[in-house]
Every structure is written in structure tokens, then in C-alpha cells.
Scaffold this active site. Structure first.
Site, PDB file in Angstrom:
ATOM      1  N   CYS A 165      -1.287 -77.620 -23.270  1.00  0.00           N
ATOM      2  CA  CYS A 165      -0.261 -78.680 -23.245  1.00  0.00           C
ATOM      3  C   CYS A 165       1.145 -78.104 -23.288  1.00  0.00           C
ATOM      4  O   CYS A 165       2.125 -78.829 -23.132  1.00  0.00           O
ATOM      5  CB  CYS A 165      -0.432 -79.628 -24.434  1.00  0.00           C
ATOM      6  SG  CYS A 165      -1.853 -80.696 -24.306  1.00  0.00           S
TER       7      CYS A 165
ATOM      8  N   HIS B 148       6.352 -82.818 -28.081  1.00  0.00           N
ATOM      9  CA  HIS B 148       5.105 -83.097 -27.356  1.00  0.00           C
ATOM     10  C   HIS B 148       4.503 -84.390 -27.904  1.00  0.00           C
ATOM     11  O   HIS B 148       4.424 -84.592 -29.120  1.00  0.00           O
ATOM     12  CB  HIS B 148       4.142 -81.925 -27.540  1.00  0.00           C
ATOM     13  CG  HIS B 148       2.798 -82.140 -26.918  1.00  0.00           C
ATOM     14  ND1 HIS B 148       2.644 -82.692 -25.669  1.00  0.00           N
ATOM     15  CD2 HIS B 148       1.547 -81.876 -27.371  1.00  0.00           C
ATOM     16  CE1 HIS B 148       1.343 -82.750 -25.378  1.00  0.00           C
ATOM     17  NE2 HIS B 148       0.662 -82.273 -26.400  1.00  0.00           N
TER      18      HIS B 148
ATOM     19  N   ASN C  21      -1.537 -88.762 -24.861  1.00  0.00           N
ATOM     20  CA  ASN C  21      -1.167 -87.359 -24.654  1.00  0.00           C
ATOM     21  C   ASN C  21      -1.424 -87.002 -23.194  1.00  0.00           C
ATOM     22  O   ASN C  21      -2.566 -86.894 -22.769  1.00  0.00           O
ATOM     23  CB  ASN C  21      -2.013 -86.493 -25.597  1.00  0.00           C
ATOM     24  CG  ASN C  21      -1.727 -85.008 -25.451  1.00  0.00           C
ATOM     25  OD1 ASN C  21      -1.030 -84.587 -24.536  1.00  0.00           O
ATOM     26  ND2 ASN C  21      -2.296 -84.219 -26.353  1.00  0.00           N
TER      27      ASN C  21
HETATM   28  N1  ACO Z   1     -12.614 -94.330 -33.458  1.00  0.00           N
HETATM   29  C1  ACO Z   1     -13.104 -94.581 -34.681  1.00  0.00           C
HETATM   30  N2  ACO Z   1     -13.465 -93.605 -35.536  1.00  0.00           N
HETATM   31  C2  ACO Z   1     -13.295 -92.332 -35.132  1.00  0.00           C
HETATM   32  C3  ACO Z   1     -12.772 -92.003 -33.870  1.00  0.00           C
HETATM   33  C4  ACO Z   1     -12.439 -93.068 -33.022  1.00  0.00           C
HETATM   34  N3  ACO Z   1     -11.916 -92.858 -31.794  1.00  0.00           N
HETATM   35  N4  ACO Z   1     -12.718 -90.660 -33.765  1.00  0.00           N
HETATM   36  C5  ACO Z   1     -13.180 -90.154 -34.914  1.00  0.00           C
HETATM   37  N5  ACO Z   1     -13.531 -91.168 -35.740  1.00  0.00           N
HETATM   38  C6  ACO Z   1     -14.060 -91.078 -37.110  1.00  0.00           C
HETATM   39  C7  ACO Z   1     -14.669 -89.736 -37.416  1.00  0.00           C
HETATM   40  O1  ACO Z   1     -16.006 -89.681 -36.989  1.00  0.00           O
HETATM   41  C8  ACO Z   1     -14.524 -89.672 -38.915  1.00  0.00           C
HETATM   42  O2  ACO Z   1     -15.566 -90.420 -39.495  1.00  0.00           O
HETATM   43  P1  ACO Z   1     -16.300 -89.906 -40.857  1.00  0.00           P
HETATM   44  O3  ACO Z   1     -15.199 -89.888 -41.886  1.00  0.00           O
HETATM   45  O4  ACO Z   1     -17.336 -90.934 -41.059  1.00  0.00           O
HETATM   46  O5  ACO Z   1     -16.799 -88.536 -40.513  1.00  0.00           O
HETATM   47  C9  ACO Z   1     -13.232 -90.437 -39.201  1.00  0.00           C
HETATM   48  O6  ACO Z   1     -12.974 -91.226 -38.022  1.00  0.00           O
HETATM   49  C10 ACO Z   1     -12.039 -89.539 -39.462  1.00  0.00           C
HETATM   50  O7  ACO Z   1     -12.011 -88.526 -38.467  1.00  0.00           O
HETATM   51  P2  ACO Z   1     -10.955 -87.353 -38.489  1.00  0.00           P
HETATM   52  O8  ACO Z   1     -11.261 -86.419 -37.387  1.00  0.00           O
HETATM   53  O9  ACO Z   1     -10.839 -86.811 -39.882  1.00  0.00           O
HETATM   54  O10 ACO Z   1      -9.610 -88.184 -38.183  1.00  0.00           O
HETATM   55  P3  ACO Z   1      -8.145 -87.661 -38.193  1.00  0.00           P
HETATM   56  O11 ACO Z   1      -7.330 -88.444 -39.140  1.00  0.00           O
HETATM   57  O12 ACO Z   1      -8.087 -86.155 -38.309  1.00  0.00           O
HETATM   58  O13 ACO Z   1      -7.648 -88.047 -36.734  1.00  0.00           O
HETATM   59  C11 ACO Z   1      -7.290 -87.045 -34.604  1.00  0.00           C
HETATM   60  C12 ACO Z   1      -8.315 -87.485 -35.622  1.00  0.00           C
HETATM   61  C13 ACO Z   1      -6.474 -88.246 -34.150  1.00  0.00           C
HETATM   62  C14 ACO Z   1      -8.010 -86.415 -33.423  1.00  0.00           C
HETATM   63  C15 ACO Z   1      -6.330 -85.998 -35.263  1.00  0.00           C
HETATM   64  O14 ACO Z   1      -7.082 -85.005 -35.910  1.00  0.00           O
HETATM   65  C16 ACO Z   1      -5.387 -85.361 -34.264  1.00  0.00           C
HETATM   66  O15 ACO Z   1      -4.503 -85.987 -33.733  1.00  0.00           O
HETATM   67  N6  ACO Z   1      -5.536 -84.037 -34.040  1.00  0.00           N
HETATM   68  C17 ACO Z   1      -4.655 -83.337 -33.126  1.00  0.00           C
HETATM   69  C18 ACO Z   1      -5.136 -83.496 -31.722  1.00  0.00           C
HETATM   70  C19 ACO Z   1      -4.161 -83.009 -30.709  1.00  0.00           C
HETATM   71  O16 ACO Z   1      -2.966 -83.063 -30.900  1.00  0.00           O
HETATM   72  N7  ACO Z   1      -4.677 -82.538 -29.586  1.00  0.00           N
HETATM   73  C20 ACO Z   1      -3.901 -82.207 -28.466  1.00  0.00           C
HETATM   74  C21 ACO Z   1      -3.465 -80.821 -28.420  1.00  0.00           C
HETATM   75  S1  ACO Z   1      -2.565 -80.550 -26.934  1.00  0.00           S
HETATM   76  C22 ACO Z   1      -3.591 -79.935 -25.657  1.00  0.00           C
HETATM   77  O17 ACO Z   1      -3.450 -78.797 -25.245  1.00  0.00           O
HETATM   78  C23 ACO Z   1      -4.614 -80.796 -25.025  1.00  0.00           C
END
Ligand code: ACO
Length: 336
Positions: free
Chosen positions: A120, A254, A284
Site C-alpha cells: 500500500c 493512508h 482501503n
Molecule cells: N465482521 C464481524 N466480526 C468480525 C469481522 C467482520 N468483518 N472480522 C473479524 N471479526 C471478529 C473476529 O473473528 C473476532 O472475533 P472473536 O473475538 O470471537 O475471535 C472479533 O471480530 C475481533 O477481531 P479482531 O481481529 O481482534 O478485530 P480488530 O479490532 O483487530 O479489527 C481489523 C480488525 C479491522 C482488521 C484491524 O485489525 C485492522 O484494521 N488492522 C489493520 C489492517 C490494515 O490496515 N491493513 C492494510 C494494510 S495496507 C496494505 O498493504 C494492503
């Protein structure tokens, strides 16, 4: 890699353009495909909807209108572009490069053209390269396109990734200028963290069962990495450029997750009104994210001559990159 842009030749952005596909997918629509909800997505990411390319649209198709807009704003014809870099992780195909395809569509005959891939952060790496080429006198008019069609590499049954991403492209034209323009860059990579965000099976590394064919991510680890480097990279580029947070007029981070953006702004001490946010509308868009947000800032009149703009990206690699630019009056700051 870090440095101030302290050469005799100043380089600036003279044209800006953006394009996102027409098809909108709302959170409610996604909730019909995977087990998720509008509430969960908005609370954890700030995303409300994203744009998805039509089956007939590849990266070059969504890049073309963005590139044309940037050229129109700069008052430049395609034939006058001598360097074209397409920053992306989802080119039309591995070769020919999307930049060569796009150069042909724009009439940028004989321009040097290549694709650049740094997750990204690709767009940040690409503008640093283009800056270097123009500052060195190798290029007079460098067009940089940042764009991705990530919808093509998502597993549409995986709720942990499918809710985060969208498709889009943005473009900037870089030219020499008397004063102002880019002040500094900071770029870096941590290959040890590469396993947290990868696309196994997309290259020459053989995987059992051929790899996943999909983007794979450890969201929590990427989140931790992002919140750290969004701050350290911004601080580094400010320091090397002899500026402070108080000097920043417009902050273009970003657009991955509104929680990452809020965290970085808070830690850096940048007030909310200076922060550009459009992740709610596009999700994103990877390499398209920063130029799309920059174009939004241009459209709403925030990019005025003399304004100091900070851009910081991060992504797969793991990579990060920041640039600081003093906006100039070349181009009018709003997409044509
Ligand atoms: N809908 C509902 N529940 C979900 C979803 C969803 N879409 N996705 C995950 N969950 C659940 C999980 O299974 C978990 O359940 P559990 O507690 O029963 O195990 C719970 O929600 C919490 O999951 P987490 O992964 O802890 O949630 P978090 O608060 O960390 O948010 C997220 C997840 C949004 C992906 C976050 O970690 C994030 O933004 N990370 C950065 C990602 C990013 O920026 N990526 C791009 C990089 S740039 C590139 O090069 C592509």
C-alpha cells in the site's frame, strides 16, 4: 532512506486526478455475503462503503481517467510526459507493465514506463522516485499513478479482509518549479514482518496447493505496525525537513482504518480539522488511497499555495513512507 529535498531544483505537483469505479458496495450488502454487520465494520474501521471495479475494468482502465484529469489540470498533453510510474500491487498482468499500457493510451510516446510495487506504500515510493528523476534532470514531466483493483485478489468469503478494501486510482504530475514543492521523504521496509500481509502463490515462490490466490492478513499485527510507523515516519520526515507538527496544514494519511488515522493524528498532535479522511467512502484502496485523499483535499479547497502537506503511507512488505510538500500555485489544487 531519508533526506531533505534540498537540491537547487525544486519539484512540485502541478496536476492531480482521481477515479473510483461506479459500483458501490455498502456494508449492508457485504453483510448478505459474509457474517458481518454495518455496526461492526463502522465501529472497527470507519468504513461505510467501497467502490468495486466492473468485470471489464482492469487497473489501466481505472487509472486512465485519473491520469487524464491530472494532465488536464497541469495543462499538459500526454505526449509531453517523459516518465510514467504506476504504483500498484494489482497490475493488469505481470507484463506488459500497466504503465506501458497506460502510456500508450495517453499518447505518452517513448516515455520511460514501469510499475512499482511496495504494498500500500507503492504511491509514496513512486513519488519519491519521480521526484529524484525530475530533480536530477532526467525527467521534466513525470506522471505517477497510484491505483489498485484489490477486489480481484480478495477472498469474498473471508469477512476479516473483504470488509476492508476497495478499488480506486489517483494520479499526480511532477514538474520542476522555481520554489516550494517537495521538502523531504522518508521510506523504509521491514521484510521480517512480510508474513503478516501477503499474497501467497502470486509469484515464483511455490506453495503447497499453489498458495491461497488471495490476500492474506494478520489484522492485529498489521494494526500494531501501522500505528507505530505512521507516527515514527511522519516525525522523521518533519525533522529532516526542518519542520514541526505545528507547521502542517493538511495531513493525508493512508486510508486503511479510521482508528489507525485517529491514533496517528492524536499521537502526532495534528488537530482533526487538518486530517483528510475518505476511508468511509472508499475503504482501503491500497496504492490509490493517498492520491484519492489528496484529490479530495484539492476538491474541497484545502490545497492552497504555501500550505504544508504531510502524506504518510504503510502497507505490505512491510513498508512505510512519508513525504512533505509545500503546495505551489502551479495547477489550481482541484481536479479538472
Ligand atoms: N465482521 C464481524 N466480526 C468480525 C469481522 C467482520 N468483518 N472480522 C473479524 N471479526 C471478529 C473476529 O473473528 C473476532 O472475533 P472473536 O473475538 O470471537 O475471535 C472479533 O471480530 C475481533 O477481531 P479482531 O481481529 O481482534 O478485530 P480488530 O479490532 O483487530 O479489527 C481489523 C480488525 C479491522 C482488521 C484491524 O485489525 C485492522 O484494521 N488492522 C489493520 C489492517 C490494515 O490496515 N491493513 C492494510 C494494510 S495496507 C496494505 O498493504 C494492503
Amino acid at each position: 532512506m531519508i533526506g531533505d529535498a534540498g537540491n537547487d531544483v525544486h519539484v512540485t505537483i502541478t496536476g492531480l486526478g482521481a477515479y473510483a469505479p461506479e459500483r458501490v458496495i455498502t456494508n449492508d450488502e457485504l453483510a448478505q455475503m459474509v457474517e458481518t454487520s454495518d455496526d461492526w465494520i463502522v465501529e472497527r474501521t470507519g468504513i461505510r462503503e467501497r467502490r468495486i471495479a466492473a468485470d471489464s475494468q482492469a487497473l489501466s482502465d481505472i487509472s486512465l481517467p485519473a491520469a487524464q484529469q491530472a494532465l488536464a489540470q497541469a495543462g499538459i498533453d500526454g505526449k509531453d510526459v517523459d516518465l510514467l510510474i504506476v504504483a500498484t500491487v494489482t497490475p493488469d498482468m505481470m507484463f506488459p507493465s500497466t504503465s506501458a499500457i497506460l502510456a500508450d493510451l495517453l499518447g505518452a510516446k517513448d516515455a520511460a514506463a514501469y510499475d512499482l510495487s511496495a504494498g500500500c506504500t507503492s504511491f509514496m515510493y513512486a513519488i519519491a522516485q519521480a521526484y529524484g528523476m525530475v530533480a536530477a534532470g532526467l525527467s521534466r514531466r513525470a506522471l505517477v499513478v497510484g491505483g489498485d483493483v484489490l477486489s480481484r485478489i480478495l477472498d469474498w468469503t473471508d469477512r476479516s479482509t473483504v470488509v476492508l478494501f476497495g478499488d480506486g486510482a489517483g494520479a499526480v504530475l511532477l514538474e520542476p518549479v522555481e520554489k516550494g514543492g517537495f521538502l523531504g521523504f522518508e521510506l523504509g521496509a521491514d521484510g521480517a514482518g512480510g508474513k503478516e500481509l501477503l499474497f501467497p502463490g502470486s509469484g515464483s515462490r511455490l506453495f503447497e496447493n499453489g498458495g491461497s490466490r488471495f490476500l492474506t492478513m494478520n489484522g492485529r499485527e498489521v494494526f500494531k505496525f501501522a500505528t507505530r510507523v505512521m507516527v515514527t515516519s511522519a516525525e522523521a520526515v518533519l525533522e529532516v525537513s526542518g519542520k514541526t507538527v505545528a507547521d502542517i496544514d493538511v495531513y493525508v494519511p493512508h486510508q486503511a482504518n479510521v482508528r489507525i488515522i485517529d491514533h496517528a493524528a492524536r499521537k502526532l498532535g495534528i488537530p482533526e480539522e487538518k486530517v483528510v479522511v475518505n476511508v468511509d467512502r472508499y475503504g482501503n484502496t491500497s496504492s490509490g488511497s493517498i492520491p484519492l485523499a489528496l484529490a479530495d483535499a484539492g476538491s474541497d479547497g484545502r490545497l492552497k499555495p504555501g500550505k504544508l502537506v504531510l502524506m504518510t503511507g504503510m502497507g505490505a512488505g512491510l513498508t512505510w513512507g512519508s513525504a512533505l510538500i509545500e503546495w505551489t500555485d502551479e495547477g489550481n489544487g482541484a481536479p479538472a
